[in-house]
Design an enzyme around this catalytic site. Structure first.
Site, mmCIF file in Angstrom:
data_model
loop_
_atom_site.group_PDB
_atom_site.id
_atom_site.type_symbol
_atom_site.label_atom_id
_atom_site.label_comp_id
_atom_site.label_asym_id
_atom_site.label_seq_id
_atom_site.Cartn_x
_atom_site.Cartn_y
_atom_site.Cartn_z
ATOM 1 N N GLY A 1 0.803 -1.212 0.000
ATOM 2 C CA GLY A 1 0.000 0.000 0.000
ATOM 3 C C GLY A 1 0.838 1.266 0.000
ATOM 4 N N LEU A 2 2.115 1.179 0.390
ATOM 5 C CA LEU A 2 2.968 2.358 0.452
ATOM 6 C C LEU A 2 4.038 2.347 -0.631
ATOM 7 C CD1 LEU A 2 3.457 2.543 4.311
ATOM 8 C CD2 LEU A 2 1.817 3.776 2.903
ATOM 9 N N GLY A 3 3.898 1.507 -1.647
ATOM 10 C CA GLY A 3 4.851 1.499 -2.736
ATOM 11 C C GLY A 3 5.465 0.129 -2.949
ATOM 12 N N TRP A 4 6.522 0.108 -3.735
ATOM 13 C CA TRP A 4 7.176 -1.141 -4.085
ATOM 14 C C TRP A 4 7.954 -1.705 -2.901
ATOM 15 C CZ3 TRP A 4 5.912 -3.531 -8.433
ATOM 16 C CH2 TRP A 4 5.378 -2.785 -9.478
ATOM 17 N N ASP B 1 -3.567 -2.661 9.334
ATOM 18 C CA ASP B 1 -3.701 -2.909 7.890
ATOM 19 C C ASP B 1 -3.572 -4.391 7.570
ATOM 20 O OD1 ASP B 1 -4.076 -2.310 5.221
ATOM 21 O OD2 ASP B 1 -1.971 -1.874 4.836
#
Length: 500
Positions: A126-129, A249
């Site tokens: 969810g926050l990038g690669w 999460d």
């Protein structure tokens, strides 16, 4: 109706799946177990996760990392149309003008913090690669790099990082370090978590492959697998909650089932993403979650993120994984599915309670939910293989007194000979009232509530000076046990109170 499968019986199997003559089931549990190809069955532990093979981590590196257009969303929560993004790797939202970038911020070969050599992208969160790297200071051991949420308060960011690096639980990925490195395209410094590398499949992969008829675990995905994974997730949540932390999460993409290729069968589940972890009661940070697994926005606005919101996500994850099982899809054995249907209903009721619209109707704690889930696991497993799995009660103390040993007992022969038939009164075997009163199990004493060593509890004004850590949830510092007695209330007769 079909013929009975037992060689010594000429009866037929009726609609109940039992023989109408001998009363035995259509297939014996022993025969079913011996005919299974499950590696789990051959180990004699039917409640554990199966062992499967997993390839070398470098084989999972993306050669051309791209985010599918259907998964692109604008990062502005107030954007009128979050899907109005051009088909570019980076640019600006056409609806609100917010800048976006789906390009990797690290390139293969980058040396982060003069220690971690980037191999490439192998997943996206969810926050990038998420990047696979090698620790050049430790025999090139594989590690994982993942971006974190930007925190404006530097002191708060430092405290949160210290809390995360002290987390040590077999079902939670270990965090080694926090490092900073400029992005490849903008040059802006970005912070990354350095985590241990875990070889295995994320549960979302397991569910997707199982849903399409594959066998990612080497055997059909069953409800017992889902429950076994859920119990280990709850063990990790109980650990976090006891330390005043929320995961926030949870989803199948954030949980890995390890391959167990070296014969390890316990602690096979790992939470792999701690980027959204926050303190209980903290409403200052950005709310990070996944649609479908997060509680409604109205609940967050009223209560914030809580233990119950974490358990809501557990219930939803268990439900989604169950939808991919052979028990739900019926891909492999419909007879087996009918046999365990009663246990599956218990499992669905448990998931519904965890996801109840009223937070107060959900489970009170991860330990409470795990206790109920273990009971469902024993029920489903026993229905499947016919082997009873009794367990001592958690509510009552064990007692050896038998109150029903006389029910249905036939009187001795002398009783029939000595008494005339018309005077023969048979005892039904019910125990006397005094015997029942003495023989009933005694309820277990509830566990003594742990009281903090600072009293009264710290307020926002005094929290900064608290040196005891109100269960680690208010002042955020490690709890210190008190060597003296703690007053039961502010009106205690004690002349002195522990200093806060």
């Amino acid at each position: 109706m079909t013929a009975c499968t037992w060689s010594d019986c000429d009866g037929a199997i009726d609609d109940t799946d039992y023989c109408d003559t001998c009363g035995r089931p259509a297939e014996t549990p022993r025969a079913a177990a011996e005919g299974s190809t499950s590696r789990r069955s051959r180990t004699g532990d039917p409640l554990s996760l199966p062992v499967f093979d997993f390839p070398d981590p470098t084989s999972r590196i993306f050669t051309d990392p791209r985010v599918p257009v259907r998964n692109r969303r604008c990062g502005n929560p107030d954007c009128p149309d979050p899907t109005a993004l051009p088909a570019l790797g980076a640019g600006f939202c056409l609806a609100c003008g917010t800048a976006f970038s789906f390009l990797p911020s690290l390139e293969p070969g980058d040396l982060v913090a003069d220690q971690y050599r980037v191999v490439g992208c192998f997943a996206r969160g969810g926050l990038g690669w998420i990047y696979l790297a090698r620790d050049t200071h430790l025999d090139d051991n594989p590690v994982v790099l993942k971006g974190v949420i930007d925190v404006a308060d530097a002191d708060l960011a430092t405290a949160e990082r210290q809390a995360l690096t002290t987390i040590d639980h077999p079902n939670i990925v270990r965090i080694y370090n926090f490092v900073s490195h400029p992005e490849a395209h903008t040059g802006t410094p970005r912070t990354y978590i350095v985590m241990e590398y875990v070889d295995g499949l994320v549960l979302n992969e397991v569910a997707e492959q199982s849903r399409h008829g594959s066998l990612p675990l080497g055997e059909p995905l069953r409800t017992e697998h889902v429950i076994a994974a859920g119990l280990q997730v709850l063990a990790a949540f109980d650990y976090l909650h006891e330390r005043g932390l929320l995961y926030c999460d949870l989803k199948p993409d954030n949980v890995i089932v390890r391959s167990g290729r070296h014969g390890e069968r316990g602690n096979r589940i790992k939470l792999i993403d701690l980027g959204a972890v926050r303190r209980v009661g903290d409403r200052s940070g950005k709310v990070v979650g996944t649609r479908g697994y997060q509680v409604p926005a109205a609940e967050i606005a009223e209560r914030g993120l809580t233990v119950q919101s974490d358990l809501y996500a557990v219930g939803e994850m268990l439900h989604q994984l169950y939808l991919a099982t052979a028990d739900h899809t019926g891909q492999y054995d419909t007879v087996d599915r009918r046999r365990v249907e009663v246990g599956l209903r218990s499992f669905r009721r448990l998931c519904n309670r965890a996801k109840h619209n009223d937070p107060d109707r959900r489970f009170a704690s991860a330990a409470d939910m795990a206790d109920q889930l273990r009971g469902v696991l024993r029920e489903v497993a026993s229905l499947r293989d016919g082997q009873p799995r009794p367990e001592p009660s958690t509510l009552f103390v064990h007692t050896a007194t038998l109150l029903d040993d006389g029910l249905g007992a036939v009187p001795a022969l002398r009783r029939w000979i000595d008494a005339p038939p018309h005077d023969l009164l048979l005892d039904d075997g019910r125990p006397a009232r005094d015997v029942v009163a003495v023989g009933l199990p005694v309820p277990r004493a509830p566990p003594t509530a742990r009281r903090p060593t600072c009293w009264p509890p710290p307020t926002p004004r005094t929290r900064a000076g608290c040196s005891t850590g109100w269960r680690g949830r208010d002042c955020g510092r490690p709890r210190r046990r008190s060597s003296g007695a703690v007053p039961d209330s502010p009106r205690s007769t004690s002349t002195r109170r522990p200093r806060a």
